[in-house]
Design a protein around this motif. Structure first.
Motif: not given
Length: 70
Positions: A55-70
């Motif tokens: 969950a930690v690795e998925v959460g870090v990946g989401l935080a890094q990649n989801h902010s790309l389209h904000m």
């Protein structure tokens, strides 16, 4: 493809989904999984590699990649 979970907010038809693709049979160095995130409303899709299914690795990946389209 192993589904992690699907999230919905209060809007009808607005979905966000996360998937993990198990690549342990064909690893690339130490990467064993591919994470796939899909946000259907803005049609945003992103994939990134994971070393572990945590969950930690998925959460870090989401935080890094989801902010790309904000």
């Amino acid at each position: 493809m192993e589904r992690i979970h699907s999230l919905e907010n209060g809007h009808v038809g607005y979905k966000k989904s996360n998937y993990l693709i198990d690549m342990r049979h064909m690893p690339d160095d130490s990467y064993n999984y591919i994470a796939y995130y899909m946000d259907r409303w803005p049609k945003f899709h992103v994939m990134w590699s994971l070393m572990r299914k945590s969950a930690v690795e998925v959460g870090v990946g989401l935080a890094q990649n989801h902010s790309l389209h904000m």
